[in-house]
Each structure stands twice: as C-alpha cells, then as structure tokens.
Design a protein around this motif. Structure first.
Motif, PDB file in Angstrom:
ATOM      1  N   VAL A   1       0.857  -1.179   0.000  1.00  0.00           N
ATOM      2  CA  VAL A   1       0.000   0.000   0.000  1.00  0.00           C
ATOM      3  C   VAL A   1       0.897   1.234   0.000  1.00  0.00           C
ATOM      4  CG1 VAL A   1      -1.720   1.324   1.278  1.00  0.00           C
ATOM      5  CG2 VAL A   1      -1.837  -1.180   1.246  1.00  0.00           C
ATOM      6  N   ILE A   2       0.784   2.070  -1.017  1.00  0.00           N
ATOM      7  CA  ILE A   2       1.621   3.272  -1.111  1.00  0.00           C
ATOM      8  C   ILE A   2       1.036   4.335  -0.192  1.00  0.00           C
ATOM      9  CG2 ILE A   2       2.679   4.958  -2.631  1.00  0.00           C
ATOM     10  CD1 ILE A   2       3.437   1.976  -3.173  1.00  0.00           C
ATOM     11  N   LEU A   3       1.799   4.689   0.831  1.00  0.00           N
ATOM     12  CA  LEU A   3       1.306   5.634   1.823  1.00  0.00           C
ATOM     13  C   LEU A   3       1.441   7.077   1.347  1.00  0.00           C
ATOM     14  CD1 LEU A   3       0.056   5.161   4.580  1.00  0.00           C
ATOM     15  CD2 LEU A   3       2.283   5.544   5.613  1.00  0.00           C
ATOM     16  N   GLY A   4       2.528   7.381   0.634  1.00  0.00           N
ATOM     17  CA  GLY A   4       2.727   8.744   0.173  1.00  0.00           C
ATOM     18  C   GLY A   4       4.124   8.947  -0.364  1.00  0.00           C
ATOM     19  N   LYS A   5       4.473  10.220  -0.559  1.00  0.00           N
ATOM     20  CA  LYS A   5       5.757  10.592  -1.136  1.00  0.00           C
ATOM     21  C   LYS A   5       6.621  11.252  -0.059  1.00  0.00           C
ATOM     22  CE  LYS A   5       6.079   9.975  -5.045  1.00  0.00           C
ATOM     23  NZ  LYS A   5       5.630  10.682  -6.248  1.00  0.00           N
ATOM     24  N   THR A   6       7.872  10.836   0.012  1.00  0.00           N
ATOM     25  CA  THR A   6       8.796  11.369   1.008  1.00  0.00           C
ATOM     26  C   THR A   6       9.685  12.460   0.408  1.00  0.00           C
ATOM     27  OG1 THR A   6      10.369   9.594   0.519  1.00  0.00           O
ATOM     28  CG2 THR A   6       8.833   9.235   2.347  1.00  0.00           C
ATOM     29  N   VAL A   7      10.154  13.328   1.272  1.00  0.00           N
ATOM     30  CA  VAL A   7      10.927  14.499   0.847  1.00  0.00           C
ATOM     31  C   VAL A   7      12.245  14.080   0.215  1.00  0.00           C
ATOM     32  CG1 VAL A   7      12.148  16.553   1.667  1.00  0.00           C
ATOM     33  CG2 VAL A   7       9.877  15.988   2.578  1.00  0.00           C
ATOM     34  N   THR A   8      12.552  14.690  -0.912  1.00  0.00           N
ATOM     35  CA  THR A   8      13.854  14.548  -1.559  1.00  0.00           C
ATOM     36  C   THR A   8      14.522  15.915  -1.638  1.00  0.00           C
ATOM     37  OG1 THR A   8      15.003  13.920  -3.614  1.00  0.00           O
ATOM     38  CG2 THR A   8      12.798  14.819  -3.850  1.00  0.00           C
ATOM     39  N   THR A   9      15.823  15.933  -1.703  1.00  0.00           N
ATOM     40  CA  THR A   9      16.496  17.174  -2.062  1.00  0.00           C
ATOM     41  C   THR A   9      16.144  17.504  -3.515  1.00  0.00           C
ATOM     42  OG1 THR A   9      18.483  16.040  -2.848  1.00  0.00           O
ATOM     43  CG2 THR A   9      18.426  16.660  -0.517  1.00  0.00           C
ATOM     44  N   GLU A  10      16.496  18.682  -3.951  1.00  0.00           N
ATOM     45  CA  GLU A  10      16.169  19.156  -5.294  1.00  0.00           C
ATOM     46  C   GLU A  10      16.765  18.240  -6.362  1.00  0.00           C
ATOM     47  OE1 GLU A  10      16.787  23.387  -7.689  1.00  0.00           O
ATOM     48  OE2 GLU A  10      18.275  22.676  -6.246  1.00  0.00           O
ATOM     49  N   PHE A  11      15.880  17.563  -7.109  1.00  0.00           N
ATOM     50  CA  PHE A  11      16.303  16.644  -8.168  1.00  0.00           C
ATOM     51  C   PHE A  11      17.348  15.636  -7.664  1.00  0.00           C
ATOM     52  CE2 PHE A  11      14.915  20.412 -10.665  1.00  0.00           C
ATOM     53  CZ  PHE A  11      13.851  19.811 -11.327  1.00  0.00           C
ATOM     54  N   ALA A  12      17.253  15.268  -6.390  1.00  0.00           N
ATOM     55  CA  ALA A  12      18.173  14.299  -5.777  1.00  0.00           C
ATOM     56  C   ALA A  12      19.620  14.785  -5.824  1.00  0.00           C
ATOM     57  CB  ALA A  12      18.039  12.925  -6.436  1.00  0.00           C
ATOM     58  N   THR A  13      19.808  16.115  -5.729  1.00  0.00           N
ATOM     59  CA  THR A  13      21.171  16.638  -5.658  1.00  0.00           C
ATOM     60  C   THR A  13      21.442  17.105  -4.226  1.00  0.00           C
ATOM     61  OG1 THR A  13      20.426  18.805  -6.489  1.00  0.00           O
ATOM     62  CG2 THR A  13      21.277  17.226  -8.110  1.00  0.00           C
ATOM     63  N   TYR A  14      21.710  18.388  -4.002  1.00  0.00           N
ATOM     64  CA  TYR A  14      22.214  18.811  -2.698  1.00  0.00           C
ATOM     65  C   TYR A  14      21.329  19.795  -1.940  1.00  0.00           C
ATOM     66  CZ  TYR A  14      26.443  16.688  -4.572  1.00  0.00           C
ATOM     67  OH  TYR A  14      27.339  15.813  -5.109  1.00  0.00           O
ATOM     68  N   HIS A  15      20.485  20.563  -2.633  1.00  0.00           N
ATOM     69  CA  HIS A  15      19.679  21.564  -1.939  1.00  0.00           C
ATOM     70  C   HIS A  15      18.602  20.850  -1.124  1.00  0.00           C
ATOM     71  CE1 HIS A  15      18.037  25.513  -1.162  1.00  0.00           C
ATOM     72  NE2 HIS A  15      16.834  25.068  -1.500  1.00  0.00           N
ATOM     73  N   PRO A  16      18.588  21.017   0.219  1.00  0.00           N
ATOM     74  CA  PRO A  16      17.739  20.176   1.062  1.00  0.00           C
ATOM     75  C   PRO A  16      16.293  20.622   1.094  1.00  0.00           C
ATOM     76  CG  PRO A  16      19.003  21.683   2.415  1.00  0.00           C
ATOM     77  CD  PRO A  16      19.479  21.889   1.001  1.00  0.00           C
ATOM     78  N   GLY A  17      15.442  19.681   1.528  1.00  0.00           N
ATOM     79  CA  GLY A  17      14.052  19.979   1.811  1.00  0.00           C
ATOM     80  C   GLY A  17      13.869  20.269   3.290  1.00  0.00           C
ATOM     81  N   LYS A  18      12.681  19.980   3.800  1.00  0.00           N
ATOM     82  CA  LYS A  18      12.322  20.382   5.167  1.00  0.00           C
ATOM     83  C   LYS A  18      12.701  19.350   6.230  1.00  0.00           C
ATOM     84  CE  LYS A  18       7.707  18.326   4.762  1.00  0.00           C
ATOM     85  NZ  LYS A  18       6.241  18.522   4.928  1.00  0.00           N
ATOM     86  N   THR A  19      13.171  18.187   5.846  1.00  0.00           N
ATOM     87  CA  THR A  19      13.288  17.074   6.786  1.00  0.00           C
ATOM     88  C   THR A  19      14.412  17.258   7.792  1.00  0.00           C
ATOM     89  OG1 THR A  19      12.556  15.659   4.964  1.00  0.00           O
ATOM     90  CG2 THR A  19      13.374  14.559   6.936  1.00  0.00           C
ATOM     91  N   ALA A  20      14.123  16.880   9.053  1.00  0.00           N
ATOM     92  CA  ALA A  20      15.105  16.873  10.132  1.00  0.00           C
ATOM     93  C   ALA A  20      15.404  15.431  10.535  1.00  0.00           C
ATOM     94  CB  ALA A  20      14.581  17.647  11.337  1.00  0.00           C
ATOM     95  N   ASN A  21      16.538  15.248  11.201  1.00  0.00           N
ATOM     96  CA  ASN A  21      16.935  13.917  11.656  1.00  0.00           C
ATOM     97  C   ASN A  21      16.101  13.541  12.883  1.00  0.00           C
ATOM     98  OD1 ASN A  21      18.357  11.680  12.861  1.00  0.00           O
ATOM     99  ND2 ASN A  21      20.175  12.300  11.692  1.00  0.00           N
ATOM    100  N   PRO A  22      15.345  12.448  12.838  1.00  0.00           N
ATOM    101  CA  PRO A  22      14.505  12.098  13.990  1.00  0.00           C
ATOM    102  C   PRO A  22      15.298  11.745  15.243  1.00  0.00           C
ATOM    103  CG  PRO A  22      14.488  10.335  12.362  1.00  0.00           C
ATOM    104  CD  PRO A  22      15.178  11.497  11.728  1.00  0.00           C
ATOM    105  N   CYS A  23      16.582  11.433  15.087  1.00  0.00           N
ATOM    106  CA  CYS A  23      17.417  11.141  16.258  1.00  0.00           C
ATOM    107  C   CYS A  23      17.807  12.411  17.003  1.00  0.00           C
ATOM    108  CB  CYS A  23      18.670  10.388  15.830  1.00  0.00           C
ATOM    109  SG  CYS A  23      18.344   8.845  14.954  1.00  0.00           S
ATOM    110  N   ASN A  24      17.838  13.525  16.296  1.00  0.00           N
ATOM    111  CA  ASN A  24      18.113  14.843  16.881  1.00  0.00           C
ATOM    112  C   ASN A  24      17.677  15.863  15.840  1.00  0.00           C
ATOM    113  OD1 ASN A  24      19.275  17.347  17.637  1.00  0.00           O
ATOM    114  ND2 ASN A  24      20.810  16.296  18.886  1.00  0.00           N
ATOM    115  N   LEU A  25      16.604  16.565  16.136  1.00  0.00           N
ATOM    116  CA  LEU A  25      15.972  17.420  15.140  1.00  0.00           C
ATOM    117  C   LEU A  25      16.817  18.601  14.704  1.00  0.00           C
ATOM    118  CD1 LEU A  25      12.378  17.444  16.667  1.00  0.00           C
ATOM    119  CD2 LEU A  25      13.200  16.083  14.735  1.00  0.00           C
ATOM    120  N   ALA A  26      17.911  18.876  15.418  1.00  0.00           N
ATOM    121  CA  ALA A  26      18.799  19.974  15.031  1.00  0.00           C
ATOM    122  C   ALA A  26      19.805  19.550  13.969  1.00  0.00           C
ATOM    123  CB  ALA A  26      19.538  20.513  16.253  1.00  0.00           C
ATOM    124  N   HIS A  27      19.813  18.274  13.610  1.00  0.00           N
ATOM    125  CA  HIS A  27      20.805  17.736  12.676  1.00  0.00           C
ATOM    126  C   HIS A  27      20.147  17.265  11.387  1.00  0.00           C
ATOM    127  CE1 HIS A  27      24.358  17.405  15.490  1.00  0.00           C
ATOM    128  NE2 HIS A  27      23.365  17.699  16.315  1.00  0.00           N
TER     129      HIS A  27
END
Length: 431
Positions: free
Chosen positions: A114-140
């Motif tokens: 079951v496809i739940l949805g789409k997850t954040v990618t950087t721009e065209f899978a290169t280097y410019h990041p999206g909104k995602t934070a590291n769940p182990c430490n949200l500052a990273h």
C-alpha cells in the motif's frame, strides 16, 4: 507510540497473511505516528490517508497478492506516481501529476504493498535540502538526497521506503538516521519512471529496520528473478576485507575508532579479517565520479536549465555550470578509470567475501542547510557494486554511526547474508 508502527516488513506481512493483523490497523498506526511527528521531522511531501486506508481495506478483503501484502511503503518524491503528485524536490514541478507509475511502483502494488505517500527529496536528488530533520536529533540533518525516506523509516512512520543513490543518497542518510540502507548492484532494480540525474550512477534502493526485510524487497523489485530468498544470516563467518581506502584520514576520529572496534568484534566472533589496500588507480575515482555526476546532470536537467533556470537553487546552478566545462573526452577518460577499477576490484574479491568500510565521514552534521558529504560512498556507487549500511554505535553527539559493507558486483544475496551476520555480532543494532 502504537507498537504496530514498530513492526518490520516481514513481521507485518506475516501477521497480515495469517490473519492476526489487518492492513487497516497497521496503516492507522503509521498514520497516527506521522500525525504526531510530521510537524517535527517533516519526512513527507504528500500523504493521502483516505486512499491508503481504502487500499488497505481492499488488501484485507483479498488473498495475499505477494510478499508485501498490506504493508505500507513510502516513495522518494522523484518516483513517478499516477495517483499522487511528483515534485522532484523542485518548485518547477509543484503539483505535477505524472501520467503513469514508475515500474517500481507497479511492482510494489503487484506484491500487495500500500503506497502511503511521497517522502521528501532534495532538489532533483542533488544537494539543496528539503524540510526534513533527523529524527534522532531534530537539530541535525537526516542526510540526503533520500532525506524523507530515511527519516520516515527511522522514526517508525513506515517500515519500508524507497530512495535513490547517485553518490551517497541511500547509504549516508541511512547511517545518519540509524537504519539499514541497501543500494543494490547498479541496474538490479528498474530506474525507469524516476527523474534521471546521472544515469550511469543512478540506483534505486531501500530503507528498512530489519535485515530480514531486504530479501523480501529484492523479490518484489529485482529486474531479474531472485531464485532464493535470504532468510538467515550466512551460516559460517564471512571473510571480511577491512578497507580503509585512501580517504580514511578524512573521516573523523570517532568514526575511525568505532569502525576499527567493529572490525575487532567481528574477528573475535570468528570472521576472517583481512586488511585490504586498494590499488593506486582507486585514488582517481572520487574525482572521476564527481566529473560524471556533474556532466550527466547537465543532460538530465537540460530542459529545466533552459526553460526555468531561475527556479533552480544556486547550488544546482553552480553544479550544472561546472558540468558544462567537461568535454566528451574528459567523460570518456573518467569512465575508463571506473572500468579499470571494476576489473581490479573483482580480483580483490577473490580473497574476501565483502569489504568493511565507512558509511560516512562521521555522524550527521549540525544544521539543516546541508545534507553531509558523500565522500565515502562515491567510489562504490561508481563501481556499480552493492552496498549495505547498518548502525554500529554513536558519535560524540549521540547520533548514529554506520558501517558500510560492500559486495561483489551482482552478489547482492551474498552481501546481505554476510552483512546480516556482521550486524548480529556487533554490540549496536538497528533501531
């Protein structure tokens, strides 16, 4: 947290098949976890809870279709989906609706997922990041480019997600987030229907929390039939080549000491440990891979550059400007470096089953403006060999560190079985 959200792919599929769990209950647990954590982690760019629940009810009403029956999956948002928008991490494609699914999506559906949805990618899978934070430490950072895919699995929002790797976009974020990441042999999975970046490097892969899940996913996604499933670690200790590479001193001291301690643990558990020094030609690989990455990206993003360059990030425009400086002769020379090293690497695997090498420079860096350096992943991606990472401890900020295990070209099952054995014989396992 609802304990159902912690189930692995194989555990969930087995319980759904035997009737002790419904797909609806599992997806409700995952959706509740997402509702709780999405404002903090930001792993998703599109969710359709009503559609996912409707599909789950359909799965519950029928006999199992395949090994992923009723299991929710997240898809990196460069994978085309006919029923969901695909934005490729770029404002250029905001709200874009592909006409058809990528083949890997149809394979997942055929396996009962079951496809739940789409997850954040950087721009065209290169280097410019999206909104995602590291769940182990949200500052990273969670790493990239498969940022949301790694974070969603690490945070128990979904048991399985798909990502891609062109330099280090599966192994690095998996290491940063403390989960298992698998980059198969190049072209083992179908890359059609994904926005191309550098086709001679682009590879589809997965994030999971259990080694038992990898063979199930391989059965669903492999281009070629998988004859037998890897359901257990290898029966005898593997021959492990400890491969620091010429890049070793560019890793931080904690990573280096932790990987050396891991190697010693494995030797004490019975593995044959062999020190591997790569041939001198391998020192050319990082520069050659970077050249191919940039040069092929110019072609992969040609229309976007010509028509809407103002909507590309400054980082991506700079990358494409560099790529335009490379000539066909320079590309050919870089590919010859890779071909020579592939031949030499095959010879090295005559003495060992797998290589043990760093997954990253260290733990996830502080901040969300960068996704970290793929330095320790570039050469293996360029060599087209399969790689797995699993957690082996923590860095100075308490964030995960990973070991990267590299196998011979096409020997993915052998790699998975050996890495599974290795994980069982180190003191730190996947979350």
């Amino acid at each position: 947290m609802n304990q159902l959200a912690k189930l692995s792919v194989t555990e969930a599929a087995a319980r759904i098949a035997e009737g002790s769990l419904t797909s609806v209950a599992l997806i409700e647990a995952c959706l509740a976890r997402i509702a709780e954590r999405e404002p903090l982690v930001g792993a998703w760019t599109f969710l359709d809870a009503d559609k996912a629940l409707a599909e789950a009810r359909a799965r519950d009403a029928e006999a199992p279709r395949g090994p992923l029956h009723g299991v929710p999956v997240g898809l990196k948002d460069i994978i085309d989906t006919a029923s969901m928008p695909t934005g490729y991490g770029s404002p250029i494609y905001q709200g874009f609706q592909p006409r058809r699914n990528a083949p890997c999506v149809d394979q997942l559906l055929a396996a009962g997922a079951v496809i739940l949805g789409k997850t954040v990618t950087t721009e065209f899978a290169t280097y410019h990041p999206g909104k995602t934070a590291n769940p182990c430490n949200l500052a990273h950072t969670p790493g990239g480019s498969s940022s949301g895919s790694a974070a969603a699995v690490a945070d128990c929002q979904v048991p399985l997600s798909l990502g891609t790797q062109t330099a280090g976009s599966i192994i690095r974020p998996a290491s940063f987030c403390g989960v298992i990441g698998y980059k198969p042999t190049h072209d083992a999975f179908d890359y059609a229907g994904l926005h191309p970046l550098a086709p001679s490097l682009d590879t589809l892969g997965v994030f999971v929390r259990s080694f038992a899940d990898l063979s199930v996913v391989r059965q669903a996604l492999s281009v070629r039939p998988v004859a037998t499933a890897v359901t257990l670690p290898c029966a005898t200790p593997p021959r492990i080549g400890f491969c620091r590479t010429s890049l070793w001193m560019q890793g931080d001291t904690v990573m280096r000491s932790r990987l050396e301690a891991t190697a010693q643990q494995l030797a004490q558990a019975g593995a044959e440990l062999v020190e591997i020094t790569l041939p001198p030609s391998f020192t050319e690989l990082v520069e050659a891979q970077t050249l191919i990455f940039c040069a092929e990206a110019v072609r992969g993003l040609d229309r976007e550059w010509r028509e809407q360059a103002e909507l590309l990030s400054p980082e991506l425009r700079d990358l494409l400007a560099v790529g335009r400086k490379y000539t066909p002769d320079m590309e050919a020379a870089a590919q010859r470096v890779a071909q020579r090293c592939r031949t030499e690497l095959a010879t090295l695997f005559g003495d060992v089953d797998v290589l043990l090498t760093p997954s990253s420079i260290g733990e996830a860096p502080l901040g969300l403006a960068r996704t970290g350096d793929p330095l320790f992943n570039r050469i293996w991606t360029f060599l087209h060999v399969p790689c797995v990472t699993f957690p082996i401890g923590a860095g100075p900020n308490g964030l995960p560190l990973g070991a990267q295990v590299v196998g011979p070209h096409g020997a993915d099952d052998k790699l998975i079985a050996a890495a599974w054995w290795m994980q069982q014989h180190v003191s730190h396992k996947a979350i």
